[in-house]
Design a protein around this motif. Sequence first.
Motif, mmCIF file in Angstrom:
data_model
loop_
_atom_site.group_PDB
_atom_site.id
_atom_site.type_symbol
_atom_site.label_atom_id
_atom_site.label_comp_id
_atom_site.label_asym_id
_atom_site.label_seq_id
_atom_site.Cartn_x
_atom_site.Cartn_y
_atom_site.Cartn_z
ATOM 1 N N THR A 97 -15.687 0.443 -2.537
ATOM 2 C CA THR A 97 -15.353 1.218 -3.726
ATOM 3 C C THR A 97 -15.541 0.320 -4.943
ATOM 4 O OG1 THR A 97 -13.063 0.557 -3.802
ATOM 5 C CG2 THR A 97 -13.582 2.452 -2.425
ATOM 6 N N ARG A 98 -15.579 0.947 -6.119
ATOM 7 C CA ARG A 98 -15.690 0.148 -7.346
ATOM 8 C C ARG A 98 -14.504 -0.799 -7.491
ATOM 9 N NH1 ARG A 98 -18.040 5.076 -9.197
ATOM 10 N NH2 ARG A 98 -20.100 4.712 -10.050
ATOM 11 N N ASP A 99 -13.322 -0.302 -7.084
ATOM 12 C CA ASP A 99 -12.123 -1.135 -7.199
ATOM 13 C C ASP A 99 -12.216 -2.385 -6.330
ATOM 14 O OD1 ASP A 99 -10.738 0.183 -9.108
ATOM 15 O OD2 ASP A 99 -9.726 1.527 -7.710
ATOM 16 N N LEU B 218 -0.986 -5.699 2.084
ATOM 17 C CA LEU B 218 -1.978 -4.632 2.190
ATOM 18 C C LEU B 218 -3.362 -5.195 2.528
ATOM 19 C CD1 LEU B 218 -2.843 -1.682 1.790
ATOM 20 C CD2 LEU B 218 -3.140 -2.189 -0.638
ATOM 21 N N GLU C 112 -4.582 -0.427 -7.501
ATOM 22 C CA GLU C 112 -5.911 0.156 -7.430
ATOM 23 C C GLU C 112 -5.846 1.567 -7.983
ATOM 24 O OE1 GLU C 112 -6.985 -1.585 -3.174
ATOM 25 O OE2 GLU C 112 -5.012 -0.870 -3.720
ATOM 26 N N GLY C 113 -6.774 1.873 -8.858
ATOM 27 C CA GLY C 113 -6.777 3.189 -9.461
ATOM 28 C C GLY C 113 -7.467 4.196 -8.568
ATOM 29 N N ALA C 114 -7.817 5.310 -9.148
ATOM 30 C CA ALA C 114 -8.426 6.380 -8.356
ATOM 31 C C ALA C 114 -9.941 6.350 -8.424
ATOM 32 C CB ALA C 114 -7.915 7.725 -8.845
ATOM 33 N N THR C 115 -10.493 5.338 -9.137
ATOM 34 C CA THR C 115 -11.948 5.308 -9.269
ATOM 35 C C THR C 115 -12.603 5.048 -7.911
ATOM 36 O OG1 THR C 115 -11.815 3.001 -9.833
ATOM 37 C CG2 THR C 115 -12.005 4.555 -11.655
ATOM 38 N N PRO C 116 -13.703 5.727 -7.628
ATOM 39 C CA PRO C 116 -14.333 5.599 -6.317
ATOM 40 C C PRO C 116 -15.024 4.256 -6.151
ATOM 41 C CG PRO C 116 -15.670 6.945 -7.742
ATOM 42 C CD PRO C 116 -14.425 6.664 -8.487
ATOM 43 N N GLY D 230 0.799 -1.214 0.000
ATOM 44 C CA GLY D 230 0.000 0.000 0.000
ATOM 45 C C GLY D 230 0.829 1.259 0.000
ATOM 46 N N VAL D 231 2.142 1.135 0.212
ATOM 47 C CA VAL D 231 3.000 2.325 0.265
ATOM 48 C C VAL D 231 4.094 2.223 -0.787
ATOM 49 C CG1 VAL D 231 4.555 3.680 1.677
ATOM 50 C CG2 VAL D 231 2.506 2.679 2.690
ATOM 51 N N PRO E 7 -15.324 10.465 -3.434
ATOM 52 C CA PRO E 7 -15.288 9.008 -3.371
ATOM 53 C C PRO E 7 -15.028 8.492 -1.952
ATOM 54 C CG PRO E 7 -13.313 9.857 -4.384
ATOM 55 C CD PRO E 7 -14.228 11.011 -4.213
ATOM 56 N N GLN E 8 -15.463 7.265 -1.770
ATOM 57 C CA GLN E 8 -15.187 6.556 -0.527
ATOM 58 C C GLN E 8 -13.668 6.438 -0.378
ATOM 59 O OE1 GLN E 8 -17.017 5.665 2.289
ATOM 60 N NE2 GLN E 8 -18.334 4.354 1.072
ATOM 61 N N ARG F 38 -5.283 3.218 3.583
ATOM 62 C CA ARG F 38 -3.921 2.792 3.275
ATOM 63 C C ARG F 38 -3.044 3.044 4.479
ATOM 64 N NH1 ARG F 38 -2.637 2.382 -2.159
ATOM 65 N NH2 ARG F 38 -4.398 2.907 -3.468
ATOM 66 N N PRO F 39 -2.044 2.211 4.666
ATOM 67 C CA PRO F 39 -1.106 2.501 5.758
ATOM 68 C C PRO F 39 -0.292 3.750 5.433
ATOM 69 C CG PRO F 39 -0.362 0.643 4.451
ATOM 70 C CD PRO F 39 -1.716 0.992 3.947
#
Lengths: 286, 631
Positions: B258-260, B530, A282-286, A270-271, B348-349, B353-354
């Motif tokens: 989220t959608r992702d 993650l 993961e993209g920026a889509t909500p 995640g970092v 967006p939601q 993330r850490p």
Amino acid sequence: MSRIFWCLFFTFWPIAAIVVCAIAPAMDWGFPGNREAATPLGQRIDDLFYLILGIVTVAFIGTMGALAYVLWKGSKNEDEKGWFSHGSHNLEVIWTIVPSGILLFIALYQIDVWAIYRVRDYENRDADPRPTHLVAEVTARQFEWRIRYPAPGKKFKTYKEVKDWLARPHAGDVYAVNKLFVPLNRETLIYLKSGDVQHAFFVPDLRVKQDAMPGQSIDIWFTVNRAGKFNLTCAELCGWGHYKMRGEVEAVEDLQAQLRRLKSLQDYDGVTPPEGAPGELEGATP
Amino acid sequence: MRLSTLAFLMLSVVAAGCGSPQLTYAPPERDIGNATVDQLAGLDPTVRENVTNEIEAAFGTASNPVAWDRLAVVAVESNPDLVGSREIRVLDFGVIQGTAAETTQGWQGSFRAKIAWPDHLTSRSDNAMEINDTIRGVGLQWIGTSKWAGAKVDDTPVRFWVEHYDPRTHQLTVGTSPQLPQGTTPNVGFSDTFRLVGHVLKQGRHIFLRQCMHCHGVAGDGNGPTARNTFLKMKPWPRDYRQGLFKFTSVKFGSRPTRDDLKRTIREGLPGTYMPSFAMLEHDEDGGLDAVVEYVRWLSMRGQLESLLADSADSDASNATPEALAKTAVEEADVVIVSVGWKPASTPQAAIRPTRGRWASIDAATAWLLANTNKLSDQSFTDDKLPKDVLRLVTLSDESLTTDELPDEIKLILQFKKKDFLTKVSRTELLEHVKLANDKKSPEHLRDFLKSVSARRGRDWFLSKDTPCKDCHGDTGRGDGPQTRALQESKRPGEAGKKYELPGLYDAWHRPLRPRNLQSGVYRGGRRPLDIYRRVSQGITGTPMQSFKTVLITDENIWDVVNYVLSIPTHGASFDEHGHQYHTGRNSHATPSHAHSHEHPADKPADKPAADSKTTKPKPTKSTKDKKTQP
């Protein structure tokens, strides 16, 4: 009238067979993968099929042609009496020996391919250096292909190590689903397992088909000699979602690079961005 | 005579298998004890009819879900002038712009239009039938001040929809309902522009019915034909979308995904469950995954809204008129959808993330220790002078410290230090490893050692009385903790204070649940660090696995737990007195499996004399302390 009809009828089929044989290459009729297997063994299997096809075609055209000839000849000859051959010892000997010879020839001729495909690899396992060719363990389950690769760069020297790796998860293993990477132009060993019921690992373009049995690890050997993506399907009706079991086998030049890419995606925290594939984050889509 | 009867019978048998199946949305349910009842059935008939009608008006029926243009659906930010839109962007059902072109000769109840077909869909133009199927029936929304927009027949607003689409010329035939009478045809407005909204949803529905409906049901109620199969007994049950709860997400506990998140679940599948991976869907159909995600969100919103209406109609039946109530709720559908937790696309939601990576603290500690080796051997150098990354793993002195002037972060760490269950490495042991790393010129040695310390701390957290990990997952992570054998408080509505009939854990759908067996190495929500981080820090929505961020507080502590959990399948759940993990899986051996394998043979000779020469042996004391804190 009906005499002419039957003459024409039996003349039509050998001609049709010749026409079909003649246009088949142009019409692209043939085995999957542009009529050419992407593995050397697959090409030999194709050759066997073509050999049998050739024998059958020649026999078909020959017998049908002979039949048509006899019919035409007989239809014009109304004077001569028929000769009944029933019970002819000589004829029976001929039509027993000739097909037996052909069958025996096919049986002996294909033995080598069959041995390479199924038998030869069971001999001399521990002396064989080929455990180094282990690429992945594929577990078929309802309704997907779960894939586990050894850690990038890991080498197996003996079958004992391979067995140990198959028995339980190891640190550094790389996991994937439905998409299998295999090396190009290198002998590949894959172990096939089943998570639930009977499945079959079928890659038509590679001419590879092997049933997965619950409780067994079955080894599959092949060498892909053409880069590209090949459809992977399940060839054993395994349940109501059988049709969902679609996968892909991709032959790549640098397998280790792909494994390192998958591993870095798998290690994503995640970092620290994984090397290579930012598109798969993961993209920026909500 | 007999022959014709037989032929008729056979034809009927054959024909019975033809035709498309009748699709209906299952009604909302409410749990009562062991069974579920139709939530609508208990309502007054007129109220029930109203709720059904209003939901149908907003979402359509299962076989004809045409009315999605009644929801405010906006996707293109640069064009906010959509008729009837509010500034809430919840849904993205796909938008194609078009212009009305010409009438056919004389008004026949339809006209033609041309659309700008999106580029990303052109690759599919070889399949004209499929595209026509995707776009047919989709509603038109007029942009700006179009005369078409206000068209009415007998006070009924006219609905415009795609009757036919020609993929070669991108020409549409637009139908109207109710049909405009011939005389009243407006002759202006043929250059008016419109949007086609919902083709993505339609594509999603198409795929959903083919791939997902079998388990998840037509309404997304998790009760499809396969789920109902008595012999299959699917466990876990397929997800019921209608509460808006999805387990494996990147957002706060209980929030909408989220959608992702949804896309990832569909693409990767949920290992260990019946949910397979649909990774190949992406190759089969352009935008197929996105379309399914959109449809699943839409089903979820529909289910939530329906349940909300039934609830409010049920509770307010005495005072407010249910008709008015239901009407407002649907007219405000987009507002309601936001109120039940779906966030508009503009805000967006937030995915959790850490703030620091998995090894950030270990790397920093390694670097500092190697750079400051000489300070460590100085006895006057005490804990409070260590940077916090080192301090959380290491203890240099046992004296109590005056913590008043220290920064808050250090105070927090020292506070944790007092909890004796947390593994710390003593000065002696640390110096040995630093020396070894310096001698071998391999910082990796020290780094691996600190990694194993992190996993040990993770185990301490796992077993500590402050975190309930072991209560469900068990001391060795097998998923056999005491809570799996205890009776749990019932969460069914109207059963406050009661317990479930059978012992064990239950999820938000009131179905029995097993905690994950952490030794199996199968992680449903994904095996990336993650993913495990998110399971620990924010929990699993709809299950008793809550967020433990409130207990663990810092990212470093969460990473400790993650490092331990990820090491269990390969290295085992327990440690020996040297800090090495025992493999306790199926192939359990007496030999320890090494968390830092290359170091064990090398550090043993150095370890032994050092431990003998000291009067206090740090390691054995640690393990006895461990035992003390275990329940």
